[in-house]
Design a protein around this motif. Sequence first.
Motif, mmCIF file in Angstrom:
data_model
loop_
_atom_site.group_PDB
_atom_site.id
_atom_site.type_symbol
_atom_site.label_atom_id
_atom_site.label_comp_id
_atom_site.label_asym_id
_atom_site.label_seq_id
_atom_site.Cartn_x
_atom_site.Cartn_y
_atom_site.Cartn_z
ATOM 1 N N GLY A 169 0.826 -1.223 0.000
ATOM 2 C CA GLY A 169 0.000 0.000 0.000
ATOM 3 C C GLY A 169 0.851 1.259 0.000
ATOM 4 O O GLY A 169 0.493 2.260 -0.632
ATOM 5 N N VAL A 170 1.988 1.223 0.705
ATOM 6 C CA VAL A 170 2.898 2.376 0.685
ATOM 7 C C VAL A 170 3.340 2.637 -0.754
ATOM 8 O O VAL A 170 3.303 3.765 -1.254
ATOM 9 C CB VAL A 170 4.146 2.123 1.582
ATOM 10 C CG1 VAL A 170 5.233 3.145 1.311
ATOM 11 C CG2 VAL A 170 3.768 2.127 3.061
ATOM 12 N N GLY A 171 3.752 1.555 -1.437
ATOM 13 C CA GLY A 171 4.215 1.689 -2.823
ATOM 14 C C GLY A 171 3.120 2.236 -3.737
ATOM 15 O O GLY A 171 3.360 3.115 -4.567
ATOM 16 N N VAL A 172 1.898 1.714 -3.558
ATOM 17 C CA VAL A 172 0.769 2.197 -4.371
ATOM 18 C C VAL A 172 0.607 3.702 -4.170
ATOM 19 O O VAL A 172 0.477 4.476 -5.132
ATOM 20 C CB VAL A 172 -0.538 1.450 -3.975
ATOM 21 C CG1 VAL A 172 -1.762 2.146 -4.550
ATOM 22 C CG2 VAL A 172 -0.478 -0.004 -4.427
ATOM 23 N N LYS A 173 0.674 4.117 -2.917
ATOM 24 C CA LYS A 173 0.466 5.548 -2.629
ATOM 25 C C LYS A 173 1.611 6.391 -3.173
ATOM 26 O O LYS A 173 1.404 7.531 -3.604
ATOM 27 C CB LYS A 173 0.269 5.762 -1.135
ATOM 28 C CG LYS A 173 -1.041 5.100 -0.737
ATOM 29 C CD LYS A 173 -1.620 5.532 0.559
ATOM 30 C CE LYS A 173 -3.072 5.026 0.562
ATOM 31 N NZ LYS A 173 -3.588 4.725 1.825
ATOM 32 N N GLN A 174 2.808 5.845 -3.172
ATOM 33 C CA GLN A 174 3.927 6.587 -3.757
ATOM 34 C C GLN A 174 3.727 6.736 -5.273
ATOM 35 O O GLN A 174 3.964 7.811 -5.837
ATOM 36 C CB GLN A 174 5.253 5.861 -3.467
ATOM 37 C CG GLN A 174 5.639 5.953 -1.988
ATOM 38 C CD GLN A 174 6.809 5.076 -1.612
ATOM 39 O OE1 GLN A 174 7.048 4.026 -2.226
ATOM 40 N NE2 GLN A 174 7.549 5.466 -0.585
ATOM 41 N N GLY A 175 3.289 5.670 -5.915
ATOM 42 C CA GLY A 175 3.031 5.733 -7.360
ATOM 43 C C GLY A 175 1.947 6.758 -7.676
ATOM 44 O O GLY A 175 2.062 7.575 -8.595
ATOM 45 N N GLU A 176 0.888 6.714 -6.862
ATOM 46 C CA GLU A 176 -0.226 7.664 -7.082
ATOM 47 C C GLU A 176 0.232 9.105 -6.855
ATOM 48 O O GLU A 176 -0.131 10.014 -7.616
ATOM 49 C CB GLU A 176 -1.382 7.341 -6.127
ATOM 50 C CG GLU A 176 -2.124 6.079 -6.502
ATOM 51 C CD GLU A 176 -3.105 5.606 -5.413
ATOM 52 O OE1 GLU A 176 -3.832 4.638 -5.683
ATOM 53 O OE2 GLU A 176 -3.115 6.194 -4.304
ATOM 54 N N ALA A 177 1.034 9.299 -5.808
ATOM 55 C CA ALA A 177 1.503 10.660 -5.506
ATOM 56 C C ALA A 177 2.374 11.161 -6.656
ATOM 57 O O ALA A 177 2.263 12.326 -7.075
ATOM 58 C CB ALA A 177 2.289 10.674 -4.199
ATOM 59 N N LEU A 178 3.223 10.284 -7.173
ATOM 60 C CA LEU A 178 4.092 10.699 -8.278
ATOM 61 C C LEU A 178 3.243 11.166 -9.469
ATOM 62 O O LEU A 178 3.473 12.251 -10.030
ATOM 63 C CB LEU A 178 5.011 9.536 -8.698
ATOM 64 C CG LEU A 178 6.019 9.853 -9.799
ATOM 65 C CD1 LEU A 178 6.997 10.939 -9.363
ATOM 66 C CD2 LEU A 178 6.805 8.594 -10.210
ATOM 67 N N LEU A 179 2.233 10.367 -9.823
ATOM 68 C CA LEU A 179 1.391 10.745 -10.969
ATOM 69 C C LEU A 179 0.640 12.051 -10.707
ATOM 70 O O LEU A 179 0.521 12.902 -11.601
ATOM 71 C CB LEU A 179 0.396 9.627 -11.293
ATOM 72 C CG LEU A 179 1.002 8.340 -11.876
ATOM 73 C CD1 LEU A 179 -0.089 7.309 -12.136
ATOM 74 C CD2 LEU A 179 1.783 8.614 -13.176
#
Length: 372
Positions: free
Chosen positions: A146-156
């Motif tokens: 979930g941390v990784g998902v949120k990092q990906g979303e934040a980047l986009l």
Amino acid sequence: MRMIKKVAAIGAVAALSLSACSGNAGDKSDGKSESASGGKDIGISLPQKTSENWVEAENYFNELCESSNLKCDVQFANDGVPQQQQQLDAMITNGVKVLIIGAVDGTSLGTQLQKAADAKIPVIAYDRLLLETKNIDYYVAYDNFGVGVKQGEALLKGLEAKKAGGPWNIELIAGSNDDSNSAKFFDGAISVLKPQIEAGKVKIVSGQNTQAQAATQGWKPENAQSRMDAILTQHYPGAAVPDGILSPNDTLARAALTSVEQAGKSPLPVVTGQDSELESLKWIMQGKQYSTISKPTKPLVENVVALAKELIAGKKDVAELNGIKVDAKQYNNKVKDVPSFLLTPVVATKDNATEVYKDEPKKLEVVKSATK
Ligand code: BGC
């Protein structure tokens, strides 16, 4: 010359915050002549202090053990795997009742975990999952995928705000390969970025798109910085600059930003992070770093200690902890599905920092003073 200074500056901040609290619960024992973990209830074996969250963990473990009347032996394996193995051997020999382990390398403690199982000492993995072993009872962590998902979303989100519609040139940084979390962070982020990469909206210009290629040995900022220096020299000639950099934590985010700054490039890329380190909170409020992940250490420590207490009391099959239900399926360690208590990470950016850190006075203070 300039570059050397900057690396040193990052290191100094880390050293300052890390050295502030290097005591260990074994040191301030009750004066009885016992070896470090002799007569202790909980053996707490943690990795190197590669980010502020580990320093915070030490403080909270010590505080909570003291206030709960538990005797805890908190050790850090600053010298790596052999030291962690020795520390665990000693804790097991000395008869701790429960082990809480944040592993340097999730695959390297098989012998110690077998010994713990033979001695009927329950094992809880803390923050980092223990891999390839049946001898693990529980896992307590923030949901790392979930941390990784949120990092990906934040980047986009940051990229969209910077250059609406794209396309965007980015680079990837991963954590240390021996830390089992690194794959989770990376895979979580890639699960979000992949469709955009396939659609041609996101391009990894260096082509370094695997975790192995993007890895940062030992989570060391100097390793991430020198890799980014090389990528910039080779793949971003002239005024070219990446639009974004996926970074798995704050220490490496600052290293990446320093690399870009020192290459004299602007504007700075959208860079993600994790851990809500104080220096990064400043950078976020100043608009230099885009995001971090809030995963407060205190509740994590509270939950893992609450679980340890249940196990010491002889409870089996703990199904709920402070309102968190056990998740029996999500975290498989390649031998078994490990019963997990997962806390939810939250993205923080300049826009929501005041709200996100409202209950963490030290962080809130940094956020507020940076906004003044
Ligand atoms: C933790 C991160 C931390 C990293 C480096 C990971 O296992 O989950 O919070 O940034 O280790 O210390």
